[in-house]
Design a protein around this motif. Structure first.
Motif, PDB file in Angstrom:
ATOM      1  N   PRO A 192       0.696  -0.857   0.241  1.00 43.47           N
ATOM      2  CA  PRO A 192      -0.048  -0.161   0.486  1.00 43.47           C
ATOM      3  C   PRO A 192       0.787   1.403  -0.038  1.00 43.47           C
ATOM      4  O   PRO A 192       0.619   2.573  -0.573  1.00 43.47           O
ATOM      5  N   ALA A 193       2.417   1.300   1.204  1.00 41.91           N
ATOM      6  CA  ALA A 193       2.595   2.419   0.339  1.00 41.91           C
ATOM      7  C   ALA A 193       3.517   2.457  -1.009  1.00 41.91           C
ATOM      8  O   ALA A 193       3.046   4.219  -0.866  1.00 41.91           O
ATOM      9  N   ILE A 194       3.570   1.799  -1.537  1.00 43.32           N
ATOM     10  CA  ILE A 194       3.995   1.537  -2.869  1.00 43.32           C
ATOM     11  C   ILE A 194       3.362   2.458  -3.498  1.00 43.32           C
ATOM     12  O   ILE A 194       3.812   3.628  -4.562  1.00 43.32           O
ATOM     13  N   ALA A 195       2.033   1.717  -3.382  1.00 48.64           N
ATOM     14  CA  ALA A 195       0.452   2.137  -4.521  1.00 48.64           C
ATOM     15  C   ALA A 195       0.500   3.295  -4.002  1.00 48.64           C
ATOM     16  O   ALA A 195       0.018   4.003  -4.944  1.00 48.64           O
ATOM     17  N   ASN A 196       0.288   3.777  -2.300  1.00 52.81           N
ATOM     18  CA  ASN A 196       0.082   5.471  -2.925  1.00 52.81           C
ATOM     19  C   ASN A 196       1.201   6.842  -2.907  1.00 52.81           C
ATOM     20  O   ASN A 196       0.463   6.848  -3.839  1.00 52.81           O
ATOM     21  N   ALA A 197       2.188   6.074  -2.679  1.00 54.64           N
ATOM     22  CA  ALA A 197       3.355   6.953  -3.596  1.00 54.64           C
ATOM     23  C   ALA A 197       3.226   7.186  -5.003  1.00 54.64           C
ATOM     24  O   ALA A 197       3.150   8.047  -5.687  1.00 54.64           O
ATOM     25  N   VAL A 198       3.060   6.047  -5.620  1.00 52.97           N
ATOM     26  CA  VAL A 198       2.621   5.774  -6.938  1.00 52.97           C
ATOM     27  C   VAL A 198       1.207   6.717  -7.297  1.00 52.97           C
ATOM     28  O   VAL A 198       1.271   7.520  -8.895  1.00 52.97           O
ATOM     29  N   VAL A 199       0.657   6.254  -7.138  1.00 51.56           N
ATOM     30  CA  VAL A 199      -0.914   7.030  -7.322  1.00 51.56           C
ATOM     31  C   VAL A 199      -0.770   8.540  -7.061  1.00 51.56           C
ATOM     32  O   VAL A 199      -1.671   9.218  -7.966  1.00 51.56           O
ATOM     33  N   GLU A 200      -0.147   8.438  -5.627  1.00 53.98           N
ATOM     34  CA  GLU A 200       0.175  10.427  -5.916  1.00 53.98           C
ATOM     35  C   GLU A 200       0.599  10.726  -6.984  1.00 53.98           C
ATOM     36  O   GLU A 200       0.164  12.381  -7.565  1.00 53.98           O
ATOM     37  N   GLU A 201       1.659  10.333  -7.465  1.00 56.30           N
ATOM     38  CA  GLU A 201       2.430  11.579  -8.881  1.00 56.30           C
ATOM     39  C   GLU A 201       1.502  11.338  -9.432  1.00 56.30           C
ATOM     40  O   GLU A 201       1.408  12.366 -10.144  1.00 56.30           O
ATOM     41  N   LYS A 202       0.859   9.873 -10.009  1.00 51.46           N
ATOM     42  CA  LYS A 202      -0.391  10.317 -11.381  1.00 51.46           C
ATOM     43  C   LYS A 202      -1.295  10.985 -10.874  1.00 51.46           C
ATOM     44  O   LYS A 202      -1.801  12.072 -12.029  1.00 51.46           O
ATOM     45  N   ALA A 203      -1.988  11.741  -9.329  1.00 49.20           N
ATOM     46  CA  ALA A 203      -2.721  12.420  -9.464  1.00 49.20           C
ATOM     47  C   ALA A 203      -2.154  13.989  -9.773  1.00 49.20           C
ATOM     48  O   ALA A 203      -2.793  14.998 -10.359  1.00 49.20           O
ATOM     49  N   GLU A 204      -0.839  14.294  -9.473  1.00 49.20           N
ATOM     50  CA  GLU A 204      -0.247  15.442  -9.745  1.00 49.20           C
ATOM     51  C   GLU A 204      -0.311  15.284 -11.098  1.00 49.20           C
ATOM     52  O   GLU A 204      -0.089  16.587 -11.499  1.00 49.20           O
ATOM     53  N   ALA A 205       0.334  14.375 -12.042  1.00 53.43           N
ATOM     54  CA  ALA A 205      -0.125  14.494 -13.077  1.00 53.43           C
ATOM     55  C   ALA A 205      -0.825  14.839 -13.915  1.00 53.43           C
ATOM     56  O   ALA A 205      -0.833  15.757 -14.557  1.00 53.43           O
ATOM     57  N   VAL A 206      -1.969  14.523 -13.072  1.00 52.75           N
ATOM     58  CA  VAL A 206      -3.329  14.978 -14.202  1.00 52.75           C
ATOM     59  C   VAL A 206      -4.292  15.730 -13.781  1.00 52.75           C
ATOM     60  O   VAL A 206      -4.549  16.429 -15.124  1.00 52.75           O
ATOM     61  N   GLU A 207      -3.634  16.591 -12.942  1.00 51.16           N
ATOM     62  CA  GLU A 207      -3.804  18.009 -12.264  1.00 51.16           C
ATOM     63  C   GLU A 207      -2.977  18.840 -13.269  1.00 51.16           C
ATOM     64  O   GLU A 207      -3.135  19.798 -13.273  1.00 51.16           O
ATOM     65  N   SER A 208      -1.711  18.962 -13.536  1.00 51.05           N
ATOM     66  CA  SER A 208      -1.016  19.756 -14.179  1.00 51.05           C
ATOM     67  C   SER A 208      -1.645  19.833 -15.521  1.00 51.05           C
ATOM     68  O   SER A 208      -0.742  21.202 -16.471  1.00 51.05           O
ATOM     69  N   THR A 209      -2.506  18.916 -16.077  1.00 52.86           N
ATOM     70  CA  THR A 209      -2.882  18.710 -17.528  1.00 52.86           C
ATOM     71  C   THR A 209      -4.305  20.248 -17.782  1.00 52.86           C
ATOM     72  O   THR A 209      -4.486  20.597 -17.935  1.00 52.86           O
ATOM     73  N   GLY A 210      -4.544  20.348 -16.577  1.00 47.18           N
ATOM     74  CA  GLY A 210      -5.690  21.989 -16.242  1.00 47.18           C
ATOM     75  C   GLY A 210      -6.863  20.442 -17.054  1.00 47.18           C
ATOM     76  O   GLY A 210      -8.634  21.481 -17.397  1.00 47.18           O
ATOM     77  N   ALA A 211      -6.920  19.413 -16.992  1.00 51.67           N
ATOM     78  CA  ALA A 211      -8.129  18.951 -17.723  1.00 51.67           C
ATOM     79  C   ALA A 211      -9.264  18.458 -16.385  1.00 51.67           C
ATOM     80  O   ALA A 211      -8.712  17.953 -15.263  1.00 51.67           O
ATOM     81  N   ALA A 212     -10.480  18.995 -16.590  1.00 53.01           N
ATOM     82  CA  ALA A 212     -11.774  18.600 -15.499  1.00 53.01           C
ATOM     83  C   ALA A 212     -12.078  17.283 -15.921  1.00 53.01           C
ATOM     84  O   ALA A 212     -12.941  17.041 -14.482  1.00 53.01           O
ATOM     85  N   ILE A 213     -11.483  16.185 -16.910  1.00 54.06           N
ATOM     86  CA  ILE A 213     -11.488  15.226 -16.764  1.00 54.06           C
ATOM     87  C   ILE A 213     -10.606  14.214 -16.867  1.00 54.06           C
ATOM     88  O   ILE A 213     -10.294  14.267 -17.438  1.00 54.06           O
ATOM     89  N   LEU A 214     -10.934  13.278 -16.290  1.00 53.74           N
ATOM     90  CA  LEU A 214     -10.180  12.012 -16.653  1.00 53.74           C
ATOM     91  C   LEU A 214     -10.742  10.522 -17.341  1.00 53.74           C
ATOM     92  O   LEU A 214     -11.515  10.210 -16.777  1.00 53.74           O
TER      93      LEU A 214
END
Length: 258
Positions: A192-214
């Protein structure tokens, strides 16, 4: 599509998948609608159960093999088997043939099923040469390529081609779109700790696009990313690709209350 002609009204088994059945059946409904629009005769075999992926991932070869036998028997007789999930389709196409590699009779049946099994966007584009009806939903969106669909099945261009039918949907690139979201089936439970770190980076990448929908093609991955985005207080809404193509972006997103 070249000179290949698409099949005329093929009989298709809709493999719903466990997560879709329990957590978001609207994905199955959107999948069915698109298959019907593509000219398919669609059935949902009631005998279908889990594809066995959690068992195989956890090292329970005997349990996975038992599920594989059941699924092979339940899905025989259909021209195609289609799932709104690259991971489940990948399990049927690759893990079944691997588990029966020393059993010629079951290997033959597993290979026949594998040849008829497709992820939904790949089936619509590569087999049916489907052009969806034009829908309209004005928003900026980004797309995550789930690991199994991309690496096991070669699903990449197909969902993007289908999403072109949504007028007003501005699809912007996602940095590291081919990088795992951290879900990985049972991986997120074991680590879980590794998975959480990975999805944290993914969320940051998603937010960086300025997209409203994923958007994406596997509900497990989408639930994982939706949960992280919501815990971060993000306004990004998450949907399955078929929901967008079928014009179903007006309802609650994954993780939102009805």
């Amino acid at each position: 599509m070249g000179e290949r002609s698409k099949p005329e009204r093929p009989r298709v088994a809709l493999f719903v998948t466990c997560l879709v059945n329990v957590m978001r059946p609207g994905i199955a409904e959107a999948t069915r609608d698109l298959l019907v629009a593509a000219g398919c005769e669609v059935e949902v075999p009631l005998e279908q159960t889990c594809c066995g992926q959690p068992a195989f991932n956890s090292g329970d070869e005997m349990g996975g093999r038992a599920m594989a036998r059941h699924q092979i028997e339940a899905l025989e007789g259909y021209a195609y088997v289609v799932a709104p999930s690259g991971s489940c389709a990948g399990t049927i196409r690759h893990d079944y043939t691997h588990t029966f590699r020393d059993d010629p009779a079951w290997l033959r049946r597993a290979e026949e099923l594998a040849a008829r099994t497709h992820e939904i966007t790949s089936f619509l584009v590569d087999v049916m040469d489907f052009q969806p009806a034009r829908t309209r939903f004005a928003a900026k969106a980004t797309y995550h390529d789930t690991c199994s669909g991309l690496r096991e099945l070669g699903v990449h261009d197909q969902p993007r081609r289908l999403l072109e039918s949504a007028e007003g949907l501005d699809l912007v690139p996602l940095p590291g779109s081919n990088v795992c979201c951290g879900f990985g089936g049972t991986f997120c439970v074991k680590y879980p700790a590794i998975a959480n770190a990975v999805v944290e980076e993914k969320a940051e990448a998603v937010e960086s696009t300025g997209a409203a929908i994923l958007l994406g093609g596997d509900l497990g991955c989408l639930m994982n990313m939706a949960g992280k985005l919501q815990r971060r207080g993000s306004a990004v809404r998450v949907f399955h690709t078929v929901e967008a193509v079928a014009g179903r972006l007006g309802g609650p997103a994954i993780g939102e209350k009805p």
